[in-house]
Scaffold this motif. Sequence first.
Motif, PDB file in Angstrom:
ATOM      1  N   TYR A   2      -8.908  15.698  24.046  1.00 14.52           N
ATOM      2  CA  TYR A   2     -10.012  16.139  23.183  1.00 14.52           C
ATOM      3  C   TYR A   2      -9.508  16.524  21.804  1.00 14.52           C
ATOM      4  O   TYR A   2     -10.117  16.180  20.782  1.00 14.52           O
ATOM      5  N   TRP A   3      -8.357  17.241  21.768  1.00 12.51           N
ATOM      6  CA  TRP A   3      -7.830  17.695  20.487  1.00 12.51           C
ATOM      7  C   TRP A   3      -7.420  16.516  19.606  1.00 12.51           C
ATOM      8  O   TRP A   3      -7.704  16.499  18.401  1.00 12.51           O
ATOM      9  N   LEU A   4      -6.760  15.531  20.208  1.00 15.34           N
ATOM     10  CA  LEU A   4      -6.334  14.374  19.420  1.00 15.34           C
ATOM     11  C   LEU A   4      -7.520  13.531  18.972  1.00 15.34           C
ATOM     12  O   LEU A   4      -7.618  13.133  17.807  1.00 15.34           O
ATOM     13  N   THR A   5      -8.430  13.248  19.901  1.00 16.58           N
ATOM     14  CA  THR A   5      -9.553  12.373  19.551  1.00 16.58           C
ATOM     15  C   THR A   5     -10.547  13.066  18.635  1.00 16.58           C
ATOM     16  O   THR A   5     -11.264  12.390  17.896  1.00 16.58           O
ATOM     17  N   ARG A   6     -10.591  14.405  18.668  1.00 20.35           N
ATOM     18  CA  ARG A   6     -11.475  15.105  17.729  1.00 20.35           C
ATOM     19  C   ARG A   6     -11.043  14.829  16.294  1.00 20.35           C
ATOM     20  O   ARG A   6     -11.873  14.595  15.405  1.00 20.35           O
ATOM     21  N   ARG A   7      -9.738  14.827  16.060  1.00 14.94           N
ATOM     22  CA  ARG A   7      -9.240  14.536  14.713  1.00 14.94           C
ATOM     23  C   ARG A   7      -9.453  13.068  14.366  1.00 14.94           C
ATOM     24  O   ARG A   7      -9.756  12.724  13.216  1.00 14.94           O
ATOM     25  N   VAL A   8      -9.270  12.201  15.369  1.00 20.32           N
ATOM     26  CA  VAL A   8      -9.490  10.778  15.110  1.00 20.32           C
ATOM     27  C   VAL A   8     -10.972  10.504  14.845  1.00 20.32           C
ATOM     28  O   VAL A   8     -11.319   9.682  13.991  1.00 20.32           O
ATOM     29  N   ARG A   9     -11.845  11.209  15.577  1.00 18.78           N
ATOM     30  CA  ARG A   9     -13.278  11.010  15.353  1.00 18.78           C
ATOM     31  C   ARG A   9     -13.683  11.426  13.941  1.00 18.78           C
ATOM     32  O   ARG A   9     -14.566  10.804  13.331  1.00 18.78           O
ATOM     33  N   ALA A  10     -13.048  12.472  13.417  1.00 24.26           N
ATOM     34  CA  ALA A  10     -13.335  12.875  12.039  1.00 24.26           C
ATOM     35  C   ALA A  10     -12.960  11.747  11.067  1.00 24.26           C
ATOM     36  O   ALA A  10     -13.709  11.454  10.119  1.00 24.26           O
ATOM     37  N   LEU A  11     -11.819  11.101  11.319  1.00 31.87           N
ATOM     38  CA  LEU A  11     -11.424   9.973  10.474  1.00 31.87           C
ATOM     39  C   LEU A  11     -12.384   8.798  10.643  1.00 31.87           C
ATOM     40  O   LEU A  11     -12.695   8.089   9.675  1.00 31.87           O
ATOM     41  N   MET A  12     -12.876   8.590  11.873  1.00 31.29           N
ATOM     42  CA  MET A  12     -13.836   7.508  12.105  1.00 31.29           C
ATOM     43  C   MET A  12     -15.130   7.763  11.337  1.00 31.29           C
ATOM     44  O   MET A  12     -15.685   6.845  10.721  1.00 31.29           O
ATOM     45  N   ARG A  13     -15.604   9.008  11.374  1.00 34.08           N
ATOM     46  CA  ARG A  13     -16.829   9.319  10.628  1.00 34.08           C
ATOM     47  C   ARG A  13     -16.619   9.108   9.132  1.00 34.08           C
ATOM     48  O   ARG A  13     -17.499   8.576   8.434  1.00 34.08           O
ATOM     49  N   GLY A  14     -15.462   9.545   8.641  1.00 33.06           N
ATOM     50  CA  GLY A  14     -15.179   9.330   7.223  1.00 33.06           C
ATOM     51  C   GLY A  14     -15.089   7.859   6.869  1.00 33.06           C
ATOM     52  O   GLY A  14     -15.587   7.420   5.824  1.00 33.06           O
ATOM     53  N   THR A  15     -14.459   7.069   7.748  1.00 32.42           N
ATOM     54  CA  THR A  15     -14.340   5.629   7.499  1.00 32.42           C
ATOM     55  C   THR A  15     -15.706   4.960   7.487  1.00 32.42           C
ATOM     56  O   THR A  15     -15.988   4.097   6.636  1.00 32.42           O
ATOM     57  N   ASN A  16     -16.564   5.344   8.428  1.00 30.38           N
ATOM     58  CA  ASN A  16     -17.919   4.781   8.442  1.00 30.38           C
ATOM     59  C   ASN A  16     -18.670   5.131   7.167  1.00 30.38           C
ATOM     60  O   ASN A  16     -19.449   4.320   6.640  1.00 30.38           O
ATOM     61  N   ALA A  17     -18.433   6.357   6.668  1.00 29.12           N
ATOM     62  CA  ALA A  17     -19.078   6.745   5.409  1.00 29.12           C
ATOM     63  C   ALA A  17     -18.595   5.863   4.259  1.00 29.12           C
ATOM     64  O   ALA A  17     -19.388   5.424   3.411  1.00 29.12           O
ATOM     65  N   LEU A  18     -17.292   5.576   4.227  1.00 27.56           N
ATOM     66  CA  LEU A  18     -16.765   4.694   3.172  1.00 27.56           C
ATOM     67  C   LEU A  18     -17.348   3.292   3.303  1.00 27.56           C
ATOM     68  O   LEU A  18     -17.657   2.647   2.291  1.00 27.56           O
ATOM     69  N   ILE A  19     -17.480   2.828   4.554  1.00 26.53           N
ATOM     70  CA  ILE A  19     -18.035   1.488   4.761  1.00 26.53           C
ATOM     71  C   ILE A  19     -19.445   1.395   4.190  1.00 26.53           C
ATOM     72  O   ILE A  19     -19.841   0.365   3.621  1.00 26.53           O
ATOM     73  N   HIS A  20     -20.208   2.476   4.308  1.00 30.19           N
ATOM     74  CA  HIS A  20     -21.587   2.488   3.818  1.00 30.19           C
ATOM     75  C   HIS A  20     -21.687   2.931   2.356  1.00 30.19           C
ATOM     76  O   HIS A  20     -22.785   3.217   1.871  1.00 30.19           O
ATOM     77  N   GLY A  21     -20.555   3.024   1.673  1.00 30.06           N
ATOM     78  CA  GLY A  21     -20.585   3.279   0.244  1.00 30.06           C
ATOM     79  C   GLY A  21     -20.559   4.738  -0.149  1.00 30.06           C
ATOM     80  O   GLY A  21     -20.702   5.054  -1.344  1.00 30.06           O
TER      81      GLY A  21
END
Length: 467
Positions: free
Chosen positions: A188-207
């Motif tokens: 959970y601790w590792l994937t929580r940090r990875v999920r934050a990066l995923m959300r940020g990446t999705n935000a970049l993808i959408h401009g």
Amino acid sequence: MRLERFDRLHVKLFLVIAGAIAGLTLVTYLVFTWAFESGFVQYLNRADEARLELMSDRLADVYTRDGGWAGLARDGDRWMAMSRDALGLPSSAEPGQRRELPLTIDPRLLLFDASHTRLIGSPEVAPRAVLKPIDAAGTVVGYLGYVPRVELVQSLERVYLRRQHQAFAAVAIGMVIAALGLAAGLAYWLTRRVRALMRGTNALIHGDYTARVTPRGHDELARLGRDFNTLAATLAAAQEARRAWVADIAHELRTPLAVLRGEIESLQDGVRELNQDSVASLAFETTRLTRLVEDLHTLSLSDRGALTYHREPVDLADVLRDAVAGWRREAEQRGLSLKLDLDDPTIVLADETRLAQLFANLMQNSIRYTDRPGQIAISLRRERDWAIVDWQDSAPGVAPEELPRLTERLYRVEASRSRVSGGSGLGLAIVRAIVEGHGGRLIAAASPLGGLAIRVELPLWSDPPRG
């Protein structure tokens, strides 16, 4: 769909960590219990050996005292009591209690005479008995037989060992439960940090280039988070630069087009007469518009790496003299003096036409933005493997914080003055593109004369040896 549920990073981490720890726990449990069992059996066998030695000595004394084995063979209680005495155990039980054999002196013990005839012990185990000679006065008078502990006896030793197994199993189960909890928490601790990066990446993808993550610590994921923030900031800056680039281009194109349109409409309405002055004004705006489009085209070619260079050995001093000669009259008309200090010859491998364009842009920039009376000083020298051109002019100067941005496209230190002078903010950007295209460097700094100093460094050409 069910398989996709397991194809998640947190599930994989959980399974790998939990499986590894559970497997290690199981192996540890098996090795530990095996080692304990074998060690425990060996300990019991060594204890039996010591006790049998005591029994053998005591039996030899009994044989010598009684003159044989007949009395002992008929008296089972005496055999039991003697065994207890030899082991230092109580010789009698409380009234009403049944006498019991010692914990390790059980029916596995037998007594044989000198001719190997069984006197005491179970006939079922006699064939498996190991015989230990009983020596009395140097003569073998009989044998003490015992059955080795190939398997654990059904006695308190097995009860003890079973309890130890239960304790080991409880510890192993506890370790497995702890491993599952640790694996779940770590996943959970590792994937929580990875999920934050995923959300940020999705935000970049959408401009959404304002998206940021909060890196914690100094590990690889924290560095990745900081790199992500740097990437987002770079993309935001690129987006802003693109917007400003489009707006500035539109403005620069709109100005000469608006002037052309106004003059054409005034001619159509008869407000102005069609004469040499009006035609010259139209030609000036057309030339200005053409030059702007050509500059934009040059920069676009540079961006794509398609700006062509026809390199050949050229004398940089000659190129500078020719470039200055073409602008000397205009400089004198604006009250500017020109000073040249050139090392001749200085050979570089370059495109002479592009170099002429480079120096023409520098000359145009100095003439436009230098107050009269002013000075333009140009020097050329060789320094190790470089040809260095120092281009300096007098006041006005440029603020230190604006020097790094001078070669940005459409950047003007003072927009109003540039528009009056006809500048578009592309000249120095083209200069930088040409210098870098030749493998050189460009540095902007404050001039000792009070204005701007531009240093151009180009690699010297070394004449290859002739074969």
